[in-house]
Design an enzyme around this catalytic site. Sequence first.
Site, PDB file in Angstrom:
ATOM      1  N   ASP A  88      -6.491   3.818  -0.566  1.00 41.87           N
ATOM      2  CA  ASP A  88      -5.418   3.293  -1.427  1.00 41.87           C
ATOM      3  C   ASP A  88      -5.538   1.774  -1.500  1.00 41.87           C
ATOM      4  O   ASP A  88      -6.177   1.146  -0.647  1.00 41.87           O
ATOM      5  CB  ASP A  88      -4.024   3.696  -0.919  1.00 41.87           C
ATOM      6  CG  ASP A  88      -3.666   3.107   0.436  1.00 41.87           C
ATOM      7  OD1 ASP A  88      -4.557   2.987   1.299  1.00 41.87           O
ATOM      8  OD2 ASP A  88      -2.481   2.755   0.648  1.00 41.87           O
ATOM      9  N   GLU A 153      -2.212   3.687   3.623  1.00 42.84           N
ATOM     10  CA  GLU A 153      -2.246   2.597   4.598  1.00 42.84           C
ATOM     11  C   GLU A 153      -1.399   1.428   4.136  1.00 42.84           C
ATOM     12  O   GLU A 153      -0.662   0.820   4.920  1.00 42.84           O
ATOM     13  CB  GLU A 153      -3.694   2.147   4.847  1.00 42.84           C
ATOM     14  CG  GLU A 153      -3.874   1.304   6.104  1.00 42.84           C
ATOM     15  CD  GLU A 153      -3.540  -0.167   5.931  1.00 42.84           C
ATOM     16  OE1 GLU A 153      -3.302  -0.856   6.922  1.00 42.84           O
ATOM     17  OE2 GLU A 153      -3.511  -0.652   4.766  1.00 42.84           O
ATOM     18  N   HIS A 427      -4.830  -8.396  -1.226  1.00 46.04           N
ATOM     19  CA  HIS A 427      -3.444  -8.300  -1.703  1.00 46.04           C
ATOM     20  C   HIS A 427      -3.121  -9.347  -2.773  1.00 46.04           C
ATOM     21  O   HIS A 427      -1.956  -9.531  -3.107  1.00 46.04           O
ATOM     22  CB  HIS A 427      -2.414  -8.445  -0.555  1.00 46.04           C
ATOM     23  CG  HIS A 427      -2.524  -7.381   0.492  1.00 46.04           C
ATOM     24  ND1 HIS A 427      -1.510  -7.110   1.382  1.00 46.04           N
ATOM     25  CD2 HIS A 427      -3.511  -6.502   0.778  1.00 46.04           C
ATOM     26  CE1 HIS A 427      -1.880  -6.118   2.194  1.00 46.04           C
ATOM     27  NE2 HIS A 427      -3.100  -5.742   1.840  1.00 46.04           N
TER      28      HIS A 427
HETATM   29  N1  BES Z   1      -6.716  -4.391   5.972  1.00 46.67           N
HETATM   30  C1  BES Z   1      -5.356  -4.745   6.192  1.00 46.67           C
HETATM   31  C2  BES Z   1      -5.069  -5.100   7.635  1.00 46.67           C
HETATM   32  C3  BES Z   1      -5.650  -6.413   8.059  1.00 46.67           C
HETATM   33  C4  BES Z   1      -5.319  -7.560   7.379  1.00 46.67           C
HETATM   34  C5  BES Z   1      -6.467  -6.458   9.141  1.00 46.67           C
HETATM   35  C6  BES Z   1      -5.852  -8.764   7.765  1.00 46.67           C
HETATM   36  C7  BES Z   1      -6.994  -7.645   9.543  1.00 46.67           C
HETATM   37  C8  BES Z   1      -6.679  -8.808   8.834  1.00 46.67           C
HETATM   38  C9  BES Z   1      -4.455  -3.570   5.801  1.00 46.67           C
HETATM   39  O1  BES Z   1      -4.862  -2.946   4.626  1.00 46.67           O
HETATM   40  C10 BES Z   1      -3.069  -4.089   5.555  1.00 46.67           C
HETATM   41  O2  BES Z   1      -2.867  -4.800   4.601  1.00 46.67           O
HETATM   42  N2  BES Z   1      -2.139  -3.673   6.403  1.00 46.67           N
HETATM   43  C11 BES Z   1      -0.764  -3.948   6.221  1.00 46.67           C
HETATM   44  C12 BES Z   1      -0.047  -2.970   7.107  1.00 46.67           C
HETATM   45  C13 BES Z   1       1.338  -2.626   6.722  1.00 46.67           C
HETATM   46  C14 BES Z   1       1.513  -2.152   5.327  1.00 46.67           C
HETATM   47  C15 BES Z   1       1.898  -1.624   7.697  1.00 46.67           C
HETATM   48  C16 BES Z   1      -0.451  -5.369   6.624  1.00 46.67           C
HETATM   49  O3  BES Z   1      -1.067  -5.913   7.558  1.00 46.67           O
HETATM   50  O4  BES Z   1       0.412  -5.963   5.983  1.00 46.67           O
HETATM   51 MN    MN Z   2      -6.833  -2.541   4.645  1.00 48.32          MN
HETATM   52 MN    MN Z   3      -4.171  -4.186   2.904  1.00 46.99          MN
END
Ligand code: BES
Ligand code: MN
Ligand code: MN
Length: 460
Positions: A88, A153, A427
């Site tokens: 996603d 995710e 993002h």
């Molecule tokens: N890939 C990211 C997590 C991440 C971001 C790992 C930066 C290492 C460095 C993941 O897709 C993400 O965006 N996770 C969300 C989690 C939330 C929705 C529970 C986040 O970190 O905001």
């Molecule tokens: Mn991610």
């Molecule tokens: Mn992400």
Amino acid sequence: MKQPLAYLDRNRDRYLSELTELLAIPSISTAPEYAGDVRHCARWVSDHLRGIGLNNVQIHQTEGHPIVYADWMGAPGKPTVLLYGHYDVQPPEPVDLWTSPPFEMTIRNGNIYARGSADDKGQIFIHFKSIEALLRTHGSLPVNVKLILEGEEEIGSEHLEGFVRKHKKLLKADIVLISDSSMFARGVPSICYGLRGLAYIQIEVTGPNKDLHSGSFGGSLHNPIQALAEIISGLHDRNGRVTIPGFYDDVRRLTQTERRAYAKLPWDDRNYARSLGVSGLAGEKGFTTLERIWARPTLECNGIWGGFTGEGAKTVLPSKAYAKISMRLVPDQKSSRIAKLFIRHIREIAPRTVRVQVNALHGGEAAITPIDSPGVRAAAAAIEKGFGKKPLFQREGGSIPIVIQFKQLLGLDTVLLGFGLPDENAHAPDEFLSLDHFFKGMKTSIHFLNELPKFLNDRD
Ligand code: BES
Ligand code: MN
Ligand code: MN
């Protein structure tokens, strides 16, 4: 490993055109109107996994978006790697800030641009294609692999925990591998050994029972936007510390070894500030920038709205104001406890002139993988072969909530082998993955699968 590596080189163009297809699917998990595209993406991924030679390909429906599972278990007696990732993506908005359309993969300046290129479709694809290269040339893999790919995710992995609980046997493995994070810098490979947790909260402030004329009523009531701004501005003190009582109670302190190691990393605050277009940095006093991002808990307002936000002017004293607030957490804070402390604190400080409702939206726990664990050592050896350099060890400020569940429910440590870049625009508009990292990532993946048995067998 010569043949699989040569296979990668021969198939570069085809790999990129297949990635174009995957990145063209707008599998935006948060938007209900895209649910069909998320399903389509799950099907695309499962067809692809079958095509590259994986077995037992399954699409598990959930109450949200589907979970894709596949495996290759043809190496009895060898370790099993559980590869996790997500298909996603985040919404592409604001679309007009993209240089090329978000769902039309474009290669520019040595980068692959598209929503999901780095987070996380491009990175899961790296492993799909290293597996293909191994299976097509050697006819087998050096280890067993199980793949689990989710479509939720980006919205908190709501249904994944239940799936893991229910399918413990199916998911039995020796180690988890995730490529969903970044390297320290371009050409500076790293292994991530820590992620922050998260507590995500929404506040709704209600003033008068309807929108009012700001001239006729202004001066007689507490404006809910004003009240909300007062609440939010009180959540940090002058030293950049969060003021919620108990917030820091369970924070695991940085060790001297970690502080020394972070201080040695090639980092420059001024360049960092410049690259982000700010004239100076801010944060919790007494900690360096990397410490603040990786190892200290924080509180951020993600969005705030209310009243009239259209073009032009409309004079109104609004009935409601809203904010979304995230707190990034570190070991050993507990997301549910922090959410409770937050809610209690807001209720306490909220002015009596407005009504305040606070709701916890989702959360997740922080995670740390010991850097001397076998998987991490295998990953370091693989990076050295794939990138021609020893990796740095780092933590990340982001969150992947399932990591701690893999530890608690399956007893597995996770290796975070990220191939993204800190400025990859995850993002945000113009998300990209370095083309060079894409192919070096595949080489590293091949070496990782090949090296792993040596390190895991060391254990016993
Ligand atoms: N890939 C990211 C997590 C991440 C971001 C790992 C930066 C290492 C460095 C993941 O897709 C993400 O965006 N996770 C969300 C989690 C939330 C929705 C529970 C986040 O970190 O905001
Ligand atoms: Mn991610
Ligand atoms: Mn992400």
